[in-house]
Motif scaffolding. Structure first.
Motif, PDB file in Angstrom:
ATOM      1  N   SER A  58       0.819  -1.214   0.000  1.00 16.05           N
ATOM      2  CA  SER A  58       0.000   0.000   0.000  1.00 16.05           C
ATOM      3  C   SER A  58       0.850   1.260   0.000  1.00 16.05           C
ATOM      4  O   SER A  58       0.524   2.243  -0.695  1.00 16.05           O
ATOM      5  CB  SER A  58      -0.946  -0.004   1.207  1.00 16.05           C
ATOM      6  N   ASP A  59       1.958   1.250   0.734  1.00 15.31           N
ATOM      7  CA  ASP A  59       2.840   2.425   0.758  1.00 15.31           C
ATOM      8  C   ASP A  59       3.512   2.635  -0.595  1.00 15.31           C
ATOM      9  O   ASP A  59       3.705   3.779  -1.040  1.00 15.31           O
ATOM     10  CB  ASP A  59       3.906   2.266   1.841  1.00 15.31           C
ATOM     11  N   GLU A  62       0.957   4.111  -3.036  1.00 18.64           N
ATOM     12  CA  GLU A  62       0.660   5.503  -2.692  1.00 18.64           C
ATOM     13  C   GLU A  62       1.791   6.430  -3.131  1.00 18.64           C
ATOM     14  O   GLU A  62       1.537   7.520  -3.670  1.00 18.64           O
ATOM     15  CB  GLU A  62       0.416   5.627  -1.193  1.00 18.64           C
ATOM     16  N   GLN A  66       1.527   9.444  -5.851  1.00 14.62           N
ATOM     17  CA  GLN A  66       1.890  10.798  -5.453  1.00 14.62           C
ATOM     18  C   GLN A  66       2.974  11.371  -6.354  1.00 14.62           C
ATOM     19  O   GLN A  66       2.989  12.574  -6.640  1.00 14.62           O
ATOM     20  CB  GLN A  66       2.361  10.818  -3.996  1.00 14.62           C
ATOM     21  N   ARG A  70       0.271  13.764  -8.518  1.00 14.14           N
ATOM     22  CA  ARG A  70       0.026  14.523  -7.293  1.00 14.14           C
ATOM     23  C   ARG A  70      -1.046  15.606  -7.458  1.00 14.14           C
ATOM     24  O   ARG A  70      -1.704  15.978  -6.492  1.00 14.14           O
ATOM     25  CB  ARG A  70       1.316  15.139  -6.767  1.00 14.14           C
ATOM     26  N   LEU A  73      -4.564  13.441  -7.485  1.00 18.19           N
ATOM     27  CA  LEU A  73      -4.341  12.250  -6.676  1.00 18.19           C
ATOM     28  C   LEU A  73      -5.626  11.505  -6.355  1.00 18.19           C
ATOM     29  O   LEU A  73      -5.674  10.270  -6.433  1.00 18.19           O
ATOM     30  CB  LEU A  73      -3.618  12.637  -5.378  1.00 18.19           C
ATOM     31  N   ARG A  77      -6.173   7.680  -7.684  1.00 17.55           N
ATOM     32  CA  ARG A  77      -6.355   6.507  -6.824  1.00 17.55           C
ATOM     33  C   ARG A  77      -7.527   5.656  -7.305  1.00 17.55           C
ATOM     34  O   ARG A  77      -7.428   4.429  -7.410  1.00 17.55           O
ATOM     35  CB  ARG A  77      -6.612   6.948  -5.379  1.00 17.55           C
TER      36      ARG A  77
END
Length: 221
Positions: A58-59, A62, A66, A70, A73, A77
């Motif tokens: 997940s990190d 993300e 980003q 960005r 965003l 997603r």
């Protein structure tokens, strides 16, 4: 090394070709919200991946979103995770391997532990029908925590009445899969290219380049 009779697969990487899936989903997302996925973006993406390989699933996603989206965003997603549902590329020969093991269900128990929600992983595996190979399927929806939190795998062991000493967690992600197994006190198989050095922490029990090589570690009659 003892006998393993319960195999817990993390499908993102071990069954589904996650590298191709994430790259395709990102390209399709950028086509909709940004300037596309041209040569500049491909080079930037490759450089970014080399720096974030120890982040959790997940990190990692993300940070990628980003970096490239960005300014859009929120939309990115939604689009990215929708596109991931369409990514169904399998690891080479994984269907044959799982089919062979599922025919030996009296000796080997196959369990799936997905980092994605049930709708997503069902969509990604529906055409292959590989979900039918597993006696139990767990997804992100079944847990409050996420890998590498030990609760995920210890819950599976308890609910399925497994012997921790004979369980093997199979994955490709060090930060999620292998660390999760280590946190839960379970053995792990890390599938990664041979030229990548096995890390000290987290330290997988077995390091193989292809899933089919696991047969040498299973005591099957």
């Amino acid at each position: 090394m003892g006998k393993f009779d319960s195999l817990i697969f993390v499908p993102e990487g071990a069954i589904l070709n996650e590298g191709v899936a994430e790259r395709n989903a990102l390209r399709q997302t950028l086509d909709e919200v940004a300037s596309g996925f041209g040569p500049k973006q491909r080079i930037q993406y490759a450089e970014l991946l080399s720096q974030i390989k120890f982040l959790t699933f997940s990190d990692r996603i993300e940070l990628v979103l980003q970096t490239f989206c960005r300014h859009e965003l929120y939309s990115a997603r939604k689009i990215f995770y929708q596109k991931m549902k369409e990514q169904k590329q399998l690891v080479k020969d994984v269907g044959l391997f799982l089919g062979e093991l599922s025919d030996m269900d009296d000796q080997i128990k196959l369990i799936l532990c997905s980092k994605e929600d049930r709708e997503t992983i069902s969509s990604r595996l529906d055409e292959s029908e590989l979900l039918n190979c597993f006696s139990a399927v767990y997804t992100q929806d079944d847990f409050v925590q996420r890998l590498p939190n030990e609760e995920v795998l210890t819950t599976i062991v308890q609910e399925q009445n497994l012997d921790p000493a004979t369980c093997l967690v199979i994955g490709t992600d060090l930060a999620d899969d292998i660390q999760g197994a280590e946190n839960a006190g379970l053995a792990s198989l890390w599938i990664a290219p041979r030229n990548i050095k096995t890390p000290i922490h987290p330290n997988p029990t077995i390091h193989l380049t292809t899933l089919s090589d696991l047969l040498f570690y299973l005591e099957l009659s």
